[in-house]
Design a protein around this motif. Structure first.
Motif, mmCIF file in Angstrom:
data_model
loop_
_atom_site.group_PDB
_atom_site.id
_atom_site.type_symbol
_atom_site.label_atom_id
_atom_site.label_comp_id
_atom_site.label_asym_id
_atom_site.label_seq_id
_atom_site.Cartn_x
_atom_site.Cartn_y
_atom_site.Cartn_z
ATOM 1 N N ILE A 1 28.734 -15.498 -15.709
ATOM 2 C CA ILE A 1 29.685 -15.457 -14.607
ATOM 3 C C ILE A 1 31.057 -15.144 -15.187
ATOM 4 O O ILE A 1 31.605 -15.934 -15.946
ATOM 5 N N GLN A 2 31.566 -13.969 -14.843
ATOM 6 C CA GLN A 2 32.917 -13.608 -15.285
ATOM 7 C C GLN A 2 33.962 -14.021 -14.257
ATOM 8 O O GLN A 2 35.129 -14.115 -14.570
ATOM 9 N N GLY A 3 33.532 -14.257 -13.022
ATOM 10 C CA GLY A 3 34.426 -14.776 -11.999
ATOM 11 C C GLY A 3 35.231 -13.724 -11.267
ATOM 12 O O GLY A 3 35.179 -12.535 -11.575
ATOM 13 N N PRO A 4 35.998 -14.182 -10.271
ATOM 14 C CA PRO A 4 36.688 -13.260 -9.366
ATOM 15 C C PRO A 4 37.681 -12.329 -10.041
ATOM 16 O O PRO A 4 37.847 -11.187 -9.615
ATOM 17 N N SER A 5 38.333 -12.755 -11.087
ATOM 18 C CA SER A 5 39.351 -11.903 -11.712
ATOM 19 C C SER A 5 38.751 -10.670 -12.385
ATOM 20 O O SER A 5 39.456 -9.701 -12.640
ATOM 21 N N ASP B 1 27.075 -13.184 -11.419
ATOM 22 C CA ASP B 1 28.240 -13.003 -10.553
ATOM 23 C C ASP B 1 27.843 -12.682 -9.116
ATOM 24 O O ASP B 1 28.494 -13.131 -8.179
ATOM 25 N N VAL B 2 26.776 -11.924 -8.922
ATOM 26 C CA VAL B 2 26.301 -11.652 -7.558
ATOM 27 C C VAL B 2 25.915 -12.958 -6.875
ATOM 28 O O VAL B 2 26.287 -13.206 -5.724
ATOM 29 N N ALA B 3 25.194 -13.819 -7.576
ATOM 30 C CA ALA B 3 24.784 -15.113 -7.011
ATOM 31 C C ALA B 3 25.998 -15.968 -6.667
ATOM 32 O O ALA B 3 26.061 -16.581 -5.600
ATOM 33 N N GLU B 4 26.972 -15.997 -7.574
ATOM 34 C CA GLU B 4 28.174 -16.794 -7.329
ATOM 35 C C GLU B 4 28.933 -16.280 -6.100
ATOM 36 O O GLU B 4 29.380 -17.064 -5.258
ATOM 37 N N VAL B 5 29.065 -14.968 -5.959
ATOM 38 C CA VAL B 5 29.750 -14.394 -4.803
ATOM 39 C C VAL B 5 28.982 -14.710 -3.519
ATOM 40 O O VAL B 5 29.584 -15.048 -2.491
ATOM 41 N N ALA B 6 27.666 -14.643 -3.561
ATOM 42 C CA ALA B 6 26.862 -14.964 -2.376
ATOM 43 C C ALA B 6 27.100 -16.406 -1.923
ATOM 44 O O ALA B 6 27.275 -16.671 -0.726
ATOM 45 N N VAL B 7 27.159 -17.318 -2.861
ATOM 46 C CA VAL B 7 27.417 -18.733 -2.524
ATOM 47 C C VAL B 7 28.831 -18.883 -1.967
ATOM 48 O O VAL B 7 29.045 -19.551 -0.944
ATOM 49 N N GLU B 8 29.810 -18.272 -2.613
ATOM 50 C CA GLU B 8 31.199 -18.359 -2.142
ATOM 51 C C GLU B 8 31.353 -17.755 -0.743
ATOM 52 O O GLU B 8 32.089 -18.282 0.083
ATOM 53 N N LEU C 1 30.096 -4.642 -4.632
ATOM 54 C CA LEU C 1 30.602 -5.590 -5.628
ATOM 55 C C LEU C 1 30.254 -5.095 -7.021
ATOM 56 O O LEU C 1 29.093 -4.753 -7.289
ATOM 57 N N TYR C 2 31.234 -5.071 -7.907
ATOM 58 C CA TYR C 2 31.020 -4.648 -9.289
ATOM 59 C C TYR C 2 32.210 -5.092 -10.116
ATOM 60 O O TYR C 2 33.220 -5.557 -9.581
ATOM 61 N N TYR C 3 32.105 -4.941 -11.432
ATOM 62 C CA TYR C 3 33.214 -5.277 -12.320
ATOM 63 C C TYR C 3 34.272 -4.182 -12.264
ATOM 64 O O TYR C 3 33.955 -2.991 -12.213
ATOM 65 N N GLN C 4 35.533 -4.595 -12.305
ATOM 66 C CA GLN C 4 36.650 -3.651 -12.263
ATOM 67 C C GLN C 4 36.568 -2.606 -13.365
ATOM 68 O O GLN C 4 36.925 -1.453 -13.158
ATOM 69 N N ASN C 5 36.115 -3.006 -14.526
ATOM 70 C CA ASN C 5 36.102 -2.084 -15.665
ATOM 71 C C ASN C 5 34.839 -1.223 -15.720
ATOM 72 O O ASN C 5 34.613 -0.512 -16.687
ATOM 73 N N LYS C 6 34.005 -1.262 -14.678
ATOM 74 C CA LYS C 6 32.751 -0.495 -14.678
ATOM 75 C C LYS C 6 32.616 0.386 -13.433
ATOM 76 O O LYS C 6 31.532 0.805 -13.081
ATOM 77 N N VAL C 7 33.719 0.677 -12.743
ATOM 78 C CA VAL C 7 33.670 1.412 -11.485
ATOM 79 C C VAL C 7 33.378 2.900 -11.694
ATOM 80 O O VAL C 7 33.879 3.519 -12.625
ATOM 81 N N HIS D 1 40.956 -7.014 -5.351
ATOM 82 C CA HIS D 1 40.932 -7.828 -6.566
ATOM 83 C C HIS D 1 41.558 -9.177 -6.248
ATOM 84 O O HIS D 1 42.290 -9.313 -5.280
ATOM 85 N N GLY D 2 41.287 -10.167 -7.070
ATOM 86 C CA GLY D 2 41.911 -11.469 -6.901
ATOM 87 C C GLY D 2 41.571 -12.404 -8.038
ATOM 88 O O GLY D 2 40.547 -12.235 -8.699
ATOM 89 N N SER D 3 42.431 -13.378 -8.242
ATOM 90 C CA SER D 3 42.160 -14.352 -9.306
ATOM 91 C C SER D 3 41.319 -15.520 -8.793
ATOM 92 O O SER D 3 40.799 -16.296 -9.577
ATOM 93 N N THR D 4 41.191 -15.612 -7.462
ATOM 94 C CA THR D 4 40.311 -16.613 -6.843
ATOM 95 C C THR D 4 39.410 -15.883 -5.852
ATOM 96 O O THR D 4 39.702 -14.738 -5.454
ATOM 97 N N TYR D 5 38.338 -16.532 -5.423
ATOM 98 C CA TYR D 5 37.467 -15.888 -4.437
ATOM 99 C C TYR D 5 38.199 -15.699 -3.115
ATOM 100 O O TYR D 5 38.021 -14.687 -2.441
#
Length: 131
Positions: free
Chosen positions: A39-43, A61-68, A84-90, A110-114
């Motif tokens: 889990i790399q998180g929202p940031s 990260d997909v699982a975490e976003v689904a729960v959030e 949904l994807y990582y910013q550095n892999k678009v 983008h965001g530092s929190t969900y």
């Protein structure tokens, strides 16, 4: 892709008249496994809508976003679909969508929190269709 689209329309139709339930369709990028199943998180994440950009993301990260998303009380995350994807892999989904990498025509969230990450999601947003 036709069956994917039909499935999404079926979900949308099933919840169209409901006042007590809602849906959120998460379209994850390619699953970056097994080397980054953390889990790399929202940031580290990026959300777009319109199915023109994609990337890679871990299952964790997909699982975490689904729960959030399920726990969120924000009305804008109800009855929606997003990528949904990582910013550095678009990457663009297809060559003709390369113009959207600039972000002028597509909101790249983008965001530092969900809560911050989800803030710009639009309800009832459909695909971007180029003429």
């Amino acid at each position: 892709m036709t069956n994917k689209r039909l499935g999404e329309l079926g979900v949308s139709d099933a919840f169209a008249k409901s006042t007590s339930s809602s849906y959120a369709i998460i379209r994850p990028g390619g699953l970056d496994e097994p080397k980054q199943n953390i889990i790399q998180g929202p940031s580290a994440l990026e959300i777009t809508q319109g199915d023109v950009l994609a990337g890679f993301v871990s299952r964790a990260d997909v699982a975490e976003v689904a729960v959030e998303m399920a726990l969120s009380k924000a009305s804008n995350v109800q009855n929606t679909a997003f990528e949904l994807y990582y910013q550095n892999k678009v990457v663009p989904v297809d060559g003709k969508y390369k113009k959207y990498l600039g972000g002028e025509e597509v909101d790249r969230l983008h965001g530092s929190t969900y809560e911050e990450l989800f803030k710009g999601i639009k309800s009832n947003f459909d695909y971007i269709v180029d003429a």
